[in-house]
Design an enzyme around this catalytic site. Structure first.
Site, mmCIF file in Angstrom:
data_model
loop_
_atom_site.group_PDB
_atom_site.id
_atom_site.type_symbol
_atom_site.label_atom_id
_atom_site.label_comp_id
_atom_site.label_asym_id
_atom_site.label_seq_id
_atom_site.Cartn_x
_atom_site.Cartn_y
_atom_site.Cartn_z
ATOM 1 N N HIS A 128 -40.443 -5.649 -41.027
ATOM 2 C CA HIS A 128 -40.938 -6.582 -40.023
ATOM 3 C C HIS A 128 -42.296 -6.083 -39.540
ATOM 4 O O HIS A 128 -42.382 -5.065 -38.854
ATOM 5 C CB HIS A 128 -39.945 -6.664 -38.864
ATOM 6 C CG HIS A 128 -40.317 -7.666 -37.812
ATOM 7 N ND1 HIS A 128 -39.486 -7.969 -36.752
ATOM 8 C CD2 HIS A 128 -41.421 -8.442 -37.648
ATOM 9 C CE1 HIS A 128 -40.066 -8.878 -35.985
ATOM 10 N NE2 HIS A 128 -41.246 -9.176 -36.507
ATOM 11 N N ARG A 183 -44.751 -6.528 -37.029
ATOM 12 C CA ARG A 183 -44.936 -7.152 -35.721
ATOM 13 C C ARG A 183 -46.417 -7.212 -35.356
ATOM 14 O O ARG A 183 -47.217 -6.404 -35.811
ATOM 15 C CB ARG A 183 -44.175 -6.378 -34.646
ATOM 16 C CG ARG A 183 -42.672 -6.640 -34.661
ATOM 17 C CD ARG A 183 -41.989 -5.855 -33.558
ATOM 18 N NE ARG A 183 -40.597 -6.261 -33.424
ATOM 19 C CZ ARG A 183 -40.161 -7.204 -32.577
ATOM 20 N NH1 ARG A 183 -41.029 -7.814 -31.783
ATOM 21 N NH2 ARG A 183 -38.888 -7.522 -32.522
ATOM 22 N N HIS A 219 -28.666 -8.818 -38.055
ATOM 23 C CA HIS A 219 -28.918 -8.402 -36.670
ATOM 24 C C HIS A 219 -27.650 -7.866 -36.024
ATOM 25 O O HIS A 219 -26.763 -8.619 -35.638
ATOM 26 C CB HIS A 219 -29.491 -9.519 -35.793
ATOM 27 C CG HIS A 219 -30.106 -8.987 -34.525
ATOM 28 N ND1 HIS A 219 -31.401 -8.536 -34.466
ATOM 29 C CD2 HIS A 219 -29.586 -8.783 -33.300
ATOM 30 C CE1 HIS A 219 -31.661 -8.109 -33.233
ATOM 31 N NE2 HIS A 219 -30.573 -8.240 -32.509
ATOM 32 N N GLU A 241 -31.642 -17.432 -42.380
ATOM 33 C CA GLU A 241 -30.942 -16.195 -42.051
ATOM 34 C C GLU A 241 -30.392 -16.344 -40.644
ATOM 35 O O GLU A 241 -31.153 -16.532 -39.688
ATOM 36 C CB GLU A 241 -31.852 -14.975 -42.133
ATOM 37 C CG GLU A 241 -31.118 -13.691 -41.766
ATOM 38 C CD GLU A 241 -31.892 -12.421 -42.056
ATOM 39 O OE1 GLU A 241 -31.524 -11.376 -41.478
ATOM 40 O OE2 GLU A 241 -32.851 -12.473 -42.844
ATOM 41 N N ASN A 260 -33.281 -2.846 -44.124
ATOM 42 C CA ASN A 260 -34.454 -2.933 -43.250
ATOM 43 C C ASN A 260 -34.877 -1.508 -42.852
ATOM 44 O O ASN A 260 -34.093 -0.784 -42.238
ATOM 45 C CB ASN A 260 -34.116 -3.768 -42.015
ATOM 46 C CG ASN A 260 -35.323 -4.029 -41.145
ATOM 47 O OD1 ASN A 260 -36.152 -3.146 -40.936
ATOM 48 N ND2 ASN A 260 -35.429 -5.230 -40.617
ATOM 49 N N THR A 294 -35.677 -8.401 -31.952
ATOM 50 C CA THR A 294 -35.656 -9.859 -31.987
ATOM 51 C C THR A 294 -34.399 -10.347 -31.281
ATOM 52 O O THR A 294 -33.287 -10.107 -31.738
ATOM 53 C CB THR A 294 -35.693 -10.359 -33.442
ATOM 54 O OG1 THR A 294 -36.810 -9.769 -34.099
ATOM 55 C CG2 THR A 294 -35.829 -11.863 -33.483
ATOM 56 N N GLU A 325 -40.680 -9.820 -42.818
ATOM 57 C CA GLU A 325 -40.433 -10.574 -41.590
ATOM 58 C C GLU A 325 -41.717 -10.629 -40.774
ATOM 59 O O GLU A 325 -42.415 -9.612 -40.635
ATOM 60 C CB GLU A 325 -39.326 -9.908 -40.771
ATOM 61 C CG GLU A 325 -37.974 -9.919 -41.454
ATOM 62 C CD GLU A 325 -36.887 -9.289 -40.616
ATOM 63 O OE1 GLU A 325 -35.712 -9.574 -40.867
ATOM 64 O OE2 GLU A 325 -37.211 -8.497 -39.694
ATOM 65 N N ARG A 328 -45.544 -2.068 -33.735
ATOM 66 C CA ARG A 328 -44.787 -1.033 -33.031
ATOM 67 C C ARG A 328 -44.011 -0.122 -33.981
ATOM 68 O O ARG A 328 -43.614 0.971 -33.586
ATOM 69 C CB ARG A 328 -43.839 -1.654 -32.014
ATOM 70 C CG ARG A 328 -42.671 -2.395 -32.617
ATOM 71 C CD ARG A 328 -41.746 -2.949 -31.543
ATOM 72 N NE ARG A 328 -42.422 -3.924 -30.704
ATOM 73 C CZ ARG A 328 -41.796 -4.651 -29.784
ATOM 74 N NH1 ARG A 328 -40.496 -4.485 -29.590
ATOM 75 N NH2 ARG A 328 -42.448 -5.531 -29.060
ATOM 76 N N HIS A 384 -37.012 1.000 -38.668
ATOM 77 C CA HIS A 384 -36.796 2.046 -37.669
ATOM 78 C C HIS A 384 -36.967 3.452 -38.232
ATOM 79 O O HIS A 384 -36.938 4.427 -37.460
ATOM 80 C CB HIS A 384 -35.475 1.822 -36.961
ATOM 81 C CG HIS A 384 -35.504 0.553 -36.162
ATOM 82 N ND1 HIS A 384 -36.385 0.370 -35.116
ATOM 83 C CD2 HIS A 384 -34.831 -0.609 -36.305
ATOM 84 C CE1 HIS A 384 -36.229 -0.844 -34.617
ATOM 85 N NE2 HIS A 384 -35.303 -1.457 -35.326
#
Length: 252
Positions: free
Chosen positions: A51, A53, A202, A159, A15, A109, A78, A57, A18
């Site tokens: 992801h 959003r 996660h 998931e 992922n 999340t 996502e 963000r 970030h």
């Protein structure tokens, strides 16, 4: 017929959200999520997760298009179950779409999607995505009712949100951690019995990934925040290779 066997390879989805968080902290183009995706591919990742959003963000629409154009790995997008996000997914047709809960005020999340009780809306949301060729996953807690609901609404994958397990692990709460792990084993077995592929993610890191990687039904882990943070010190390729090593050890 089981979906997995003890010899089923365990995939690693990286992922890169970030990386975009770091970029957005200052603005501009650096660090570039596309470069992160290419490095992940070079290091042996099996897929790239992003992801998108509602508030953009971290990952933004242009990142999704650029990453899909740059890498040959499967893209796991996502998103929340909104009309806007469905339109974006249908336009881009990623390999996989993972539907997640989303609240504007949360930092990340914070729990699994509430599937049970939302059957009709989610079934209508999932249908066009599957028809377009995307595999549809639901990000849920390791709860039997949620697994059964995921199968009812037409998901192909679940998931499991393993955040509670990771928190108990970090706190040193052995009893709670083991109880959460037992839930994951039970939910994973049920998911496979219902014909669902099983993923998890996660909060995973080098220390806590082993017991999750050892769940026999789990075929994919999606990991981001820890690896991006650790990459600041040792580089993304090194982190991915070490995470892969830890996953492989757990499967031996």
């Amino acid at each position: 017929m089981p979906l997995t066997s003890p010899d089923t390879p365990l995939r690693l989805g990286v992922n890169i959200d970030h990386v975009a968080t770091l970029r957005n902290a200052r603005g501009g183009r650096d660090p570039d999520p596309v470069r992160a995706a290419l490095l992940a591919q070079q290091a042996g990742a099996d897929g790239i997760t992003l992801h998108l959003r509602e508030d953009r963000r971290h990952i933004v629409d242009a990142d999704l298009a650029a990453v899909m154009a740059a890498v040959s790995l499967p893209i796991n997008l996502e998103l929340a179950a909104t009309a806007e996000m469905q339109r974006i997914a249908l336009a881009h047709k990623p390999h996989a779409v993972c539907i997640v809960p989303e609240r504007r005020e949360e930092r990340t999340t914070e729990g699994g999607l509430e599937v049970a009780g939302d059957d009709n809306r989610l079934r209508d949301f999932i249908g066009p995505l599957r028809a377009s060729g995307s595999r549809v996953s639901l990000f849920i807690a390791p709860d039997e009712a949620q697994v059964e609901a995921a199968a009812r609404v037409g998901a192909q994958v679940v998931e499991f949100h393993v955040g509670a397990y990771c928190e108990y692990y970090a706190e040193g709460n052995d009893a709670a951690r083991e109880a959460e792990l037992r839930k994951l084993f039970v939910a994973a077995a049920l998911a496979q019995e219902l014909g669902l592929e099983v993923h998890a993610g996660h909060g995973l890191n080098y220390e806590n990934v082993g017991p999750i990687a050892a769940i026999p039904e789990v075929v994919e882990l999606n990991i981001g925040h820890f690896m991006v943070g650790e990459a600041v010190f040792v580089g993304l390729e090194a982190v991915i290779r070490e995470m892969r090593r830890q996953m492989n050890l757990a499967r031996m």
